[in-house]
Scaffold this motif. Structure first.
Motif: not given
Length: 531
Positions: A321-324, A360-366
């Motif tokens: 869902e956040i791949k793009d 938030e989960n994308l920020r944590k991964t970045l």
């Protein structure tokens, strides 16, 4: 029922214990067969356990149709194509903690061995010579131990040295000063350690920043008669400088578990009674090898049961869902990290500012991506986006994520590195609607360039002739300029030049460029398009 293939010898007691678990089938290949045999077997297995001999390359990984996890029974993963494993969705785990005590023990052994002239003493007694009149060693009590590199092994050495009554000082610019109070160790500069220590022990990883970390200029400021210990990697110490320091009696005795290749055939060096050399025995203890076996078997079986790994090396995929939006932001933060690494300044805090719209989960991964790149030159164990936050915490680094809203902060990431609340460096990047990424600020300089290709970043005095001097130098060295921009800081009367070239310079050319008068700093990066 899950199937586990083991290609190299593990501790038999550990194997017998885990074989009792009916959930798993263990298949052990004796004598590390070649990869063709392993490939044929691997297609039906869920897990693979190797040590250092098995080369887990792309062909082997591609053959593992059911492969979920690879376990490296040890620390290093140079024999595993970890990046390809990640692309294949295969988790890689290792056992990095199990040999730390063995290495720290050996460091203490070398300290005692050199301080008590044990090499000469042992040689003599094997010849029935019991003369000890000239073997006047020194006590460890009240001696100052200087530790270069205060990570997990360095700290273990400090813990062992304390009961001997030693005074301990350490240098590690990437360790929080809070550890001073916790461990009773004085954290100071490298120069202070070298000048004041009676015994110096090295515990740093070997990488671009630490190759020949200890040179002649460092030896010549040491106390005369210092004892010098190295259990990290041979390349950390300039061999010629060490030989000179021994010859000039700056170093009274050296205890070395690792040496550069050039010294391995130098019999005069190896037989020197001032040098105690061991054949990289750091992790070679029955305890370490046994513990590694138990740890990796436990790790593999836990992962196959669905539990998170304790010591992961790579990282699972993000949700679709956040791949793009993940891909361009991942590229940007990796480029920011690769550029910031160049500053190589002490720090204890990292602040990353994200657009508020990012999940938030994308920020944590970045953030994990950034730390994996930025901290990589500083640690000896493999660091990935799975374990990068853990490593940052181990070093007591402050990691702050903030969010900003408003038009000025849309699609923008800024990263600030600070030490003792003082800003050391800052970089800002932006993503446009078409996915194009751009660096828009480095410290106090506004810039505008895409972080791809062959890039020089040069800070120099703002005065006539500097741009011509630099471009002429590059032209004389057959480097063609593709793009060039200059930003000015009127307060400091300096300029920052960002220059892209068609050719990649060699190290000698970059070093000569740094020597040009009125140039304050030169960074060179070849930033590929694949990250």
């Amino acid at each position: 029922m899950k199937k586990i293939l083991i290609t190299e010898r593990l501790d038999q007691d550990a194997l017998n214990h885990f074989k009792k678990n009916a959930e798993f089938i263990f298949d052990i290949l004796e004598d590390t067969p070649d990869n063709e045999i392993i490939k044929e077997k691997l297609k039906d297995y869920n897990a693979l356990i190797v040590r250092s001999k098995t080369k887990v390359d792309r062909d082997l990984l591609s053959a593992g149709k059911s492969l979920e996890v690879i376990g490296r029974a040890g620390v290093g993963t140079d024999n595993i194509d970890v990046e390809f494993a990640e692309k294949k969705g295969i988790l890689v785990i290792n056992a990095p903690e199990e040999s730390l005590d063995s290495v720290a023990d050996l460091a203490m052994g070398l300290i005692i061995g050199t301080c008590r002239d044990l090499k000469t003493a042992i040689w003599r007694t094997t010849e029935c010579d019991f003369n000890r009149s000239d073997l006047k060693g020194v006590e460890l009590r009240n001696k100052t131990l200087g530790i270069i590199g205060f990570g997990r092994i360095g700290r273990r050495v400090a813990q062992r040295a304390k009961p001997f009554g030693m005074k301990i000082m350490a240098y590690d610019p990437y360790i929080s000063t809070k550890l001073e109070d916790e461990l009773g160790v004085k954290l100071t500069t490298m120069e202070n350690v070298l000048k004041n220590a009676d015994i110096i022990t090295i515990h740093v990883p070997l990488n671009k920043n630490t190759q020949h970390l200890i040179k002649w200029k460092h030896f010549k400021i040491m106390k005369k008669g210092v004892y010098f210990i190295n259990t990290s990697r041979g390349g950390v110490v300039d061999s010629n400088a060490l030989l000179r320091a021994l010859e000039e009696e700056i170093v009274r005795s050296a205890g070395l578990d690792v040496i550069e290749d050039c010294l391995e055939t130098e019999k005069s060096f190896l037989r020197n009674n001032k040098v105690l050399v061991t054949p990289h025995l750091g992790a070679s203890t029955k305890d370490a090898q046994k513990n590694v076996s138990w740890r990796i078997l436990e790790g593999i079986t836990q992962v196959l049961k669905g539990f998170p790994p304790e010591y992961p090396v790579n990282f699972p995929k993000l949700g679709a869902e956040i791949k793009d939006i993940y891909t361009p932001y991942r590229k940007l933060i990796i480029k920011l990290a690769k550029l910031l690494v160049n500053f190589n300044l002490p720090f204890d805090n990292i602040t990353i500012n994200y657009p508020k719209a990012l999940p938030e989960n994308l920020r944590k991964t970045l953030t994990r991506h950034f730390l994996a790149i930025f901290l990589k030159p500083l640690v000896s164990t493999r660091i990935s986006i799975v374990n990068s936050v853990i490593i940052a915490r181990e070093r007591d680094l402050g990691i702050i994520e903030t969010v900003r809203s408003g038009k000025d902060f849309e699609n923008l990431i800024s990263i600030q590195i600070s030490n003792n609340s003082k800003k050391q460096s800052e970089i800002v990047g932006k993503i446009y609607s078409d996915g194009y990424i751009e660096i828009i600020r480095i410290n106090d300089f506004g810039v505008s360039f895409s972080p791809f290709g062959s890039i020089f970043i040069i800070k120099h005095v703002d005065k006539p002739g500097m741009i011509g001097k630099i471009t002429t130098f590059l032209g004389d060295n057959e480097i063609n300029i593709a793009e060039l921009q200059v930003s000015r800081d009127k307060k400091t009367k300096t300029q920052l030049m960002v220059l892209k070239s068609d050719q990649e310079p060699d190290e000698e050319t970059v070093d000569k460029l740094k020597e040009i008068e009125d140039i304050d700093m030169v960074f060179y990066n070849n930033l590929s398009n694949d990250s």
